[in-house]
Enzyme design. Structure first.
Site, PDB file in Angstrom:
ATOM      1  N   CYS A   1      -1.780   0.676  -4.237  1.00 50.18           N
ATOM      2  CA  CYS A   1      -2.784   0.788  -5.295  1.00 50.18           C
ATOM      3  C   CYS A   1      -4.053   1.488  -4.799  1.00 50.18           C
ATOM      4  CB  CYS A   1      -3.075  -0.594  -5.887  1.00 50.18           C
ATOM      5  SG  CYS A   1      -3.865  -0.467  -7.496  1.00 50.18           S
TER       6      CYS A   1
ATOM      7  N   GLU B   1       4.127  -6.005  -4.294  1.00 50.50           N
ATOM      8  CA  GLU B   1       4.047  -7.443  -4.007  1.00 50.50           C
ATOM      9  C   GLU B   1       4.012  -8.240  -5.300  1.00 50.50           C
ATOM     10  OE1 GLU B   1       1.492  -5.624  -4.387  1.00 50.50           O
ATOM     11  OE2 GLU B   1      -0.052  -6.826  -5.359  1.00 50.50           O
TER      12      GLU B   1
ATOM     13  N   HIS C   1       2.215  -2.188  -7.689  1.00 53.60           N
ATOM     14  CA  HIS C   1       2.139  -3.391  -6.849  1.00 53.60           C
ATOM     15  C   HIS C   1       3.508  -3.902  -6.448  1.00 53.60           C
ATOM     16  CE1 HIS C   1      -2.212  -4.308  -7.115  1.00 53.60           C
ATOM     17  NE2 HIS C   1      -2.108  -3.567  -8.208  1.00 53.60           N
TER      18      HIS C   1
END
Ligand SMILES: Nc1ncnc2c1ncn2[C@@H]1O[C@H](COP(=O)(O)OP(=O)(O)O)[C@@H](O)[C@H]1O
Ligand SMILES: Nc1ncnc2c1ncn2[C@@H]1O[C@H](COP(=O)(O)OP(=O)(O)O)[C@@H](O)[C@H]1O
Ligand SMILES: [Mg+2]
Ligand SMILES: [Mg+2]
Lengths: 1111, 352
Positions: free
Chosen positions: B238, B325, B323
């Site tokens: 990001c 994660e 993202h």
């Protein structure tokens, strides 16, 4: 990867008749698939035995076969059409089972046909519960613990591992019947032995019970490049143990954290990959322990399902259409999202509203059956509602159900099973007993449970307590409580309500009628005061993306918010009202008619607006009409749409009784009703007015009267004479209609009616606007259905259908043939004349359905329905004349004369009739309602129908029976157990069957009679006469057909009860009327007579066949 | 437009200085719990929903969302036509806003808005990064956590630009010893820690304003080569991706429609596979400005064709705009952490 070029012709298998668990959703998915594949340039061949489907419309597929869905018939179609591939994932369980059968028997290999969508081993892995569990465990996923047992010792061994409670499921029983939940060891032996016995291969699955856990469903799509997406997540309001089809369900999931939701998502992908569904949609069901979050997989359906239809309607993502494209090799990123048209289909819809589905049940028609909801689906239909919040959507759904409720409470209605206890007072001595009773009621789920929860909350039980009793998540119960709190707030507010309170009420889904009830006003007063306050619904778009991208689909729902997104055009437009939830008596046939009306109006340049709330249907597909409003079919909701859209008019003729009932209120509100005028509709529905017309036109009808008390009823009976046909006023589907043979039966019928109407208060008479209607029952009469078109001047008879069963068996439950076979010229002429006279007199504009009974050559009229009927699609399919379309055009103002010129088929048909015969057969849900006597009556109980079509009656009837799922025996043993009046008439038929090589068996009386007339018959003991008795014979498959005509007296009926129940349980074909026996005999004769094997032929070929009527 | 994961969103430092509107109408149904925190506190300035739940119903829940927000003094409102608001933001772009439950005077509120700071050109990283380095051990959440700890195999330094803790959990679950350092830590200080890999995290605001970080990244790429050593694997997420882009000479710009939510399709050009990703960014690396001789495009957004991922042609540095994660959001992109780990293992082999 673009689409496959190595296949050109694809066979799609439909799902056959509507049955519980498999309804119009497969017409919706099949229709989408046929359209999508043809648009890609493939040739599409379709087979489906259900004529009331859009998918079997002749212009949809390249070749359409309305033939039975059995491996034999599908093979015939394959032989004839030589398709390259079969797509079996859009026709429900039926299509999958056929694909497996054809694959395993080598038919597909022989004809070089490929299965696309799902391969054989994937289907097997998903469908065979044993294989499924094994596959899941290998993939590292958890399933409920289980074991397979072949005897009681093995079964016992497994219980040690699993503990109680547990679930016993016998393998390979029909519709999963015989499964049981077992709580104790004692119960276990009894149930396990029964289960082992009922499984044809003596195998049972014993499974850990996860009753009371939360149930979730995910809709997954996968493409050939292994890209997977979740289309929709669904949470069941009801816990595990209530079939998802019977549960209230909510989308999206409401009570999971993201981490838990992602567990389900990850597991769904693992599951679809492990099963190996290469392309298309699958439905995966999970259970989750609410205390620990432990997840187990319950089942996966490697095909589009009821839930996928719901998911499509809930999100705007057309699962079936995309699944069809994926099956021919497209990838998700190569298909565009219809709604945004800018973004691809490989995404996960996000929704910014709440969707609630509520099932609709039909227990009132099966009162002898256990009404507990369990792991077998019993509901017959459903509504879906969209609101911004759960509360709003739930209330919209409750009023959309058409069960006489205006929402959740607030309508002054009580339910039969309602809990009528005093407010709880913890100090009172009865407190514990009351508590226990409440608990019991709530613990055992039934179809009124949501009302029971509401009542218990009003009694003072807490959300927590109720959640414990019901295992329903407290969040849902809290929502119900909030609805009740707002209800109390309205009740204590004075009329007119403040703007704030009115807004709050509407935002939480309260209908004008509920508010009227709370404030002691009527609906219109509330409506007007609401409008004065400026509180009007706002319409929001269903756009798959929660507003992230501009949407191009005209798919709306109402809510009460700030912004209205439905810009209205000034085009000439017509509103078509749909049929609402499926129920017995009003199902897919009406949706078919609505969709045809939309298509017809498009053809002549109108914009169309559809209002409906049934997520299973084709009509609620957003690309059918120009605008779709997914709304309940109540006066309020429909009127709101009309106020907004200001259409030229509204069409009420196609959605069955639902829209027809709105005719008067809508027209009183100044809405223009297109077609037959409201006063004519009223005149045909109102007994008195209709009686006058009949008198004036000198049309014969059974004598009739009406009564509000037992005395009155007896008096009418005295005038007319027994037997009588009695019924409550204003019914559809023969609800509570009875044939009464004597005064005693009459008396008990009338007093029951009075009691049920009086809601607990002691009364001795019915309200005078709801009397009991009494007709002379026409004994041994032939029944005839007519569907006709008229514009008020010209009349066109679409079809005269002769019923196979006699009058007294509801037209929806009897088989019928088109054209009629045994009616005399005079009889047909009378029928035609009466139809014409009535159509002209009522100035019918559109469709008209009339039922006649012919007794001793005299033609009586039974009833008139000034609307499309259940048989409209059957007649249209059989004749190739699109009656509903033409009717819609008439309603838009075209003249029937002109239309006849536009549809040449109408002329040839009127002049020459049909060179073939079509037979409609009804399909009944007996297996789902054990305990109910398997008898046809004036109360309609069938859920669906099939059509058999061939060159003569015998063959067409044979196909209709096979199509309806009956294993018509061509040899073997037939058991006769007949009522006295039928024995003589059955004799020649029995003789003929014996001559065809059947062995005859009979119970005592019948045996004696047959033997005395020179037939060789083996006698079989009745159940009461000791073993081996008739049920043993049935169980041991020593009988291939049961012929049982029940006597009209109650006592004699019970003798046959066990025989009939056994026949259903062991899947032995059964005939309960002589006329059906006669038809069976004819089909056996036709089968043996015809030299060539049975053939299949497409509708397209039937229609273009020379129209010369054979002598 | 995420339908789940409001607590993760509230505690995502990338929302520093922003008012968050949820499109899912029912918010707060599952309350709040410690395990769903993505950082030490709530970073969103305000929160807007259609209907906040009065109760929390979930076995993991520790308090209701109301309690959670009130105790942290985060203003939140509900009963708002959030769809209408969303469409407004879609059509006019993300804008400054004000949220008030006491003052309803439009003019006064407007002047408050005009006085607030613009996102473009502001370095918000310095407001959210940690104040001093720390180590991290917790693994990713699973339903049935295993009790034995994973052995530490490699050492990863995480530059905290406003990180979501799930990045740390993902690393730690894969056997990384994780040390988090403040955004202003210099390249030399980082290299002195002797890392096997370096993670550039997500964070708020305009990347171009975080000049010190851009310099640090340039140094991280250059210094080992200057010293004749192997390059250390570098993974940007990001804001980390945008900063890497800037360090490599590309440009960034503000998107008209920022990407939010967890249903964006992204195609991995190296495998052809599509992943559904969680996104939260208002700025983007300009595809055309990428120096093609150094940088290869690896991922694109299928909705609007914007850049979603890139890698250096020669150095072990890669990054994605979204993202991987994802917390909340789908787990489709976790493989990127595995890619990172294999680069690290490669590096560890060569290093010695
Ligand atoms: N192990 C179980 N414990 C409790 N309820 C169960 C269990 N397995 C299934 N059920 C209930 O039975 C229903 C039907 O079971 P399912 O396997 O989905 O069969 P079907 O093919 O009819 O959908 C489920 O929706 C669920 O409510
Ligand atoms: N007078 C009658 N004599 C014999 N059978 C009748 C008579 N009236 C009704 N029936 C039978 O009852 C069935 C249902 O009655 P009908 O008036 O058509 O009700 P519905 O509105 O439910 O269709 C008919 O299909 C017919 O078989
Ligand atoms: Mg199921
Ligand atoms: Mg009828």
């Amino acid at each position: 990867m673009p689409k496959r070029k190595d296949i050109q012709k694809i066979l799609i298998i439909g799902s056959g008749p509507i049955v519980i668990g498999q309804a119009c959703e497969f017409d919706y998915s099949g229709t989408q698939a046929v359209k999508a594949l043809r648009a890609e340039g493939y040739k599409v061949v379709l087979i489906n035995s259900n004529p009331a489907t859009i998918m079997t419309d002749p212009e949809l597929a390249d070749a359409t076969y309305v033939e039975p869905l059995t491996p034999e018939f599908v093979e015939k179609v394959i032989e004839k059409e030589k398709p390259d591939a079969i797509l079996p994932t859009l026709g429900g369980q039926t299509a999958l089972n056929l694909a497996v059968a054809l694959s395993e028997s080598g038919v597909l290999k022989k004809h070089n046909v490929e299965l696309i969508g799902a391969k054989l081993d994937a289907i097997q892995k998903a469908e065979d519960r044993k294989l499924f569990k094994q596959t899941m465990i290998e993939a590292g996923l958890e399933v409920p613990k289980s074991g397979i047992a072949y005897n009681i010792q093995e079964a016992e061994e497994i219980t040690k591992d699993i503990g109680f409670p547990l679930i016993i499921r016998p393998s390979f029983t029909l519709g999963g019947s015989g499964s049981a939940i077992v709580y104790t060891k004692d119960e276990f032996y009894e149930k396990a032995i029964a289960a082992l016995e009922s499984s044809p291969i003596g195998e049972v699955l014993i499974e850990e019970s996860v009753l009371g856990w939360k149930e979730f469903e995910l809709e997954v799509m996968r493409d050939c490049a292994d890209n997977c997406v979740i289309i929709c997540s669904i949470e069941n309001f009801d816990p595990m143990g209530v079939h998802t089809g019977d549960s209230i369900t909510v989308a999206p999931i409401q009570t999971l954290t993201d981490k838990e939701y992602q567990v389900l998502r990850d597991q769904s992908f693992k599951c679809i990959r492990a099963i190996g569904v290469e392309t298309g949609g699958s439905n995966i069901q999970f259970a989750m322990d609410p205390k620990t979050g432990r997840v187990v997989l319950i089942e996966m359906n490697p095909r589009v399902s009821r839930s996928s239809a719901l998911a499509s309607k809930a999100t705007g993502f057309p699962i079936a259409k995309i699944a069809a494209k994926l099956a021919v090799g497209f990838r998700l990123d190569e298909i565009s999202n219809d709604i945004t048209q800018k973004t691809p289909a490989c995404f996960e819809p996000s929704i910014d509203y709440t969707v609630v589905k509520v099932p609709r049940f039909a227990f009132e028609k099966f009162t002898q059956s256990d009404q507990t909801l369990n792991s077998q689906m019993k509901s017959v239909g459903e509504v879906m509602a969209i609101g911004r919040t759960f509360k709003e959507a739930l209330q919209k759904a409750m009023r959309g159900l058409e069960i006489g409720r205006d929402g959740l409470g607030g309508d002054g209605k009580k339910i039969k099973t309602s809990l009528d206890f005093k407010m709880k007072d913890e100090n009172s001595p009865e407190y514990q007993t009351v508590l226990n009773q409440v608990k019991q009621r709530l613990k055992i789920p039934n179809c009124d449970r949501i009302f029971n929860i509401k009542n218990a909350l009003q009694m003072g039980y807490s959300v927590k307590e109720l959640s414990e009793f019901t295992s329903i998540d407290p969040w849902f119960i809290q929502q119900i409580k909030e609805i009740l709190d707002i209800g109390s707030e309205i009740r204590s507010g004075k009329f007119p309500l403040s703007k704030e309170l009115m807004r709050k009420a509407k935002q939480n889904g309260f209908s004008d009628r509920q508010i009227a009830y709370f404030t002691g006003k009527n609906e219109l007063e509330i409506r007007n005061s609401r409008k004065k306050l400026g509180i009007l619904p706002t319409y929001k778009v269903v756009d798959t993306c929660a507003g992230e991208f501009p949407a191009l689909t005209p798919y709306f729902y109402s809510t009460y918010e700030e912004e209205d997104e439905g810009d209205v055009s000034n085009d000439a437009k017509i509103v078509i009202l749909g049929g609402g939830p499926n129920r017995i008596g009003q199902g897919i046939e009406f949706d078919y008619c609505c969709v045809h009306a939309v298509m017809a109006l498009h053809e002549i340049g109108y914009k169309t607006i559809m209002v409906n709330c049934n997520p299973e249907t084709v009509s609620t597909d957003y690309d059918i009409s120009d605008r779709l409003y997914f709304e309940p079919l109540t006066f309020e909701d429909v009127m709101n749409v009309i106020d907004k859209e200001k259409p030229e008019g509204v069409i009420v003729q196609f959605g069955g009784q639902t829209p027809l009932n709105l005719t008067i209120p809508l027209s009183e509100a100044g809405v223009k009703i297109l077609g037959t005028s409201p006063s004519s509709i009223d005149a045909s529905e109102d007994r008195e007015k209709f009686g006058k017309i009949l008198k004036e036109l000198k049309i014969t009808h059974p004598e009739y009267g009406s009564a509000c008390t037992v005395q009155e009823a007896k008096k009418v009976a005295g005038e007319i004479g027994f037997p009588l046909m009695v019924r409550p006023s204003y019914v559809l589907g023969g609800r509570n209609m009875r044939i009464v043979y004597d005064e005693k039966m009459l008396e008990s019928y009338v007093s029951d009616a009075i009691e049920s109407q009086s809601n607990g208060v002691k009364k001795s008479r019915l309200e005078s606007d709801h009397p009991i209607l009494i007709d002379r029952f026409l004994n041994s009469a032939k029944e005839v259905d007519v569907d006709a078109l008229s514009d008020g001047e010209t009349v066109f008879i679409g079809g005269i259908m002769e019923h196979i069963e006699e009058a007294g068996i509801h037209s929806g439950d009897s088989a019928c043939m088109l054209p009629p076979q045994t009616l005399s010229k005079e009889e047909i002429k009378t029928i035609e004349e009466v139809t014409e006279k009535l159509a002209i007199k009522l100035k019918v504009k559109g469709l008209l359905n009339i039922q006649f009974a012919i007794q001793s050559k005299k033609v009586y009229i039974l009833e008139v329905n000034p609307r499309a009927s259940r048989t409209t699609p059957f007649v249209s399919k059989a004749t190739g004349i699109p009656l509903a379309k033409i009717a819609a055009k008439i309603q838009a103002g075209l003249s029937l004369k002109d239309l006849i010129n536009q549809y040449p088929k109408m002329k040839t048909y009127a002049a020459e009739g049909l060179p073939y015969i079509a037979v409609k057969e009804a399909v009944l849900p007996w297996t789902k309602f054990p305990g109910t006597d398997v008898l046809l009556s004036p109360e309609m109980r069938s859920t669906g129908e099939v059509m058999g079509i061939d060159e003569n009656f015998g063959l067409a009837f044979y196909k209709s029976q096979i199509g309806a799922g009956t294993k018509v025996p061509e040899s073997g043993a037939i058991l006769f157990t007949l009522k006295d009046g039928d024995k003589e008439k059955a004799l020649p038929i029995a003789k003929a069957l014996e001559a065809k090589g059947f062995k005859l068996l009979a119970t005592e009386g019948t045996h004696k009679f047959f033997e005395s007339r020179g037939l060789t018959v083996k006698q079989v003991k009745k159940v009461s006469e000791g073993r081996p008795h008739v049920v043993d014979f049935i169980k041991n498959q020593e009988i291939q057909l049961v012929v049982n005509t029940p006597s009209s007296t109650q006592t004699a009926q019970s003798d046959g009860f066990e025989v009939r129940a056994a026949a259903i349980r062991f899947h032995i074909p059964m005939i309960t009327t002589l006329s059906a026996l006669e038809a069976f005999k004819e089909s056996i004769e036709a089968l043996t007579k015809s030299k060539t094997p049975l053939k299949v032929q497409s509708l397209q070929d039937y229609y273009s066949e020379s129209t010369v009527r054979r002598p | 437009t995420s339908m789940t994961g409001y607590q993760e969103i509230l505690t995502d430092p990338s929302y520093q200085g922003q008012i968050v509107v949820m499109t899912e109408p029912h918010i707060g149904n599952v309350g709040a719990n410690k395990g769903d925190m993505e950082s030490r506190k709530v970073f969103a300035e305000g929160f807007v929903a259609r209907e906040a739940s009065q109760v929390a119903s979930n076995w993991r829940s520790e308090e209701t969302l109301q309690q959670f927000l009130i105790s942290r003094k985060i203003p939140a409102i509900d009963q708002i036509d959030t769809r209408s608001l969303t469409k407004h933001l879609r059509d006019s772009g993300v804008m400054r806003g004000v949220l008030s439950t006491v003052d309803f005077d439009v003019d006064r509120l407007l002047s408050k808005i005009r006085g607030s700071r613009e996102m473009e050109g502001s370095d918000l990283v310095k407001e959210v990064t940690c104040s001093k380095p720390y180590d991290w051990e917790d693994p990713e959440w699973t339903l049935s956590p295993s009790l034995d700890k994973k052995k530490v195999q490699q050492k990863v330094i995480v530059m905290d630009f406003g990180l979501k803790q799930n990045i740390l959990r993902c690393l730690s679950s894969r056997g990384c010893g994780v040390t988090v350092v403040p955004a202003k830590t210099s390249a030399k200080e980082i290299l002195d820690l002797n890392p096997d890999g370096i993670m550039l995290t997500n964070g708020p605001g305009d990347p171009a304003a975080v000049t010190y970080a851009i310099q640090t990244i340039r140094d991280l790429l250059r210094l080992p080569l200057d010293q004749g050593k192997k390059s250390i694997p570098l993974f940007g997420i990001c804001l980390g991706h945008q900063l890497l882009g800037l360090a490599l000479g590309a440009k960034t710009y503000k998107l008209k429609f920022g990407h939010r939510g967890c249903n964006h399709p992204v195609k991995d050009l190296t495998t052809g596979k599509i992943e559904i990703t969680t996104q939260n960014h208002g700025f983007c690396v300009d595809l055309d400005s990428l120096p093609a001789k150094d940088v290869e495009i690896t991922h694109v957004n299928l909705n609007d064709g914007t850049l979603e991922g890139m890698r250096h042609r020669r150095l072990p540095a890669f990054s994605v705009q979204y993202h991987p994660e994802s917390s909340g959001g789908p787990h489709d992109s976790r493989y990127l952490f595995d890619r990172f780990i294999s680069q690290i293992q490669e590096y560890q082999k060569k290093k010695n």
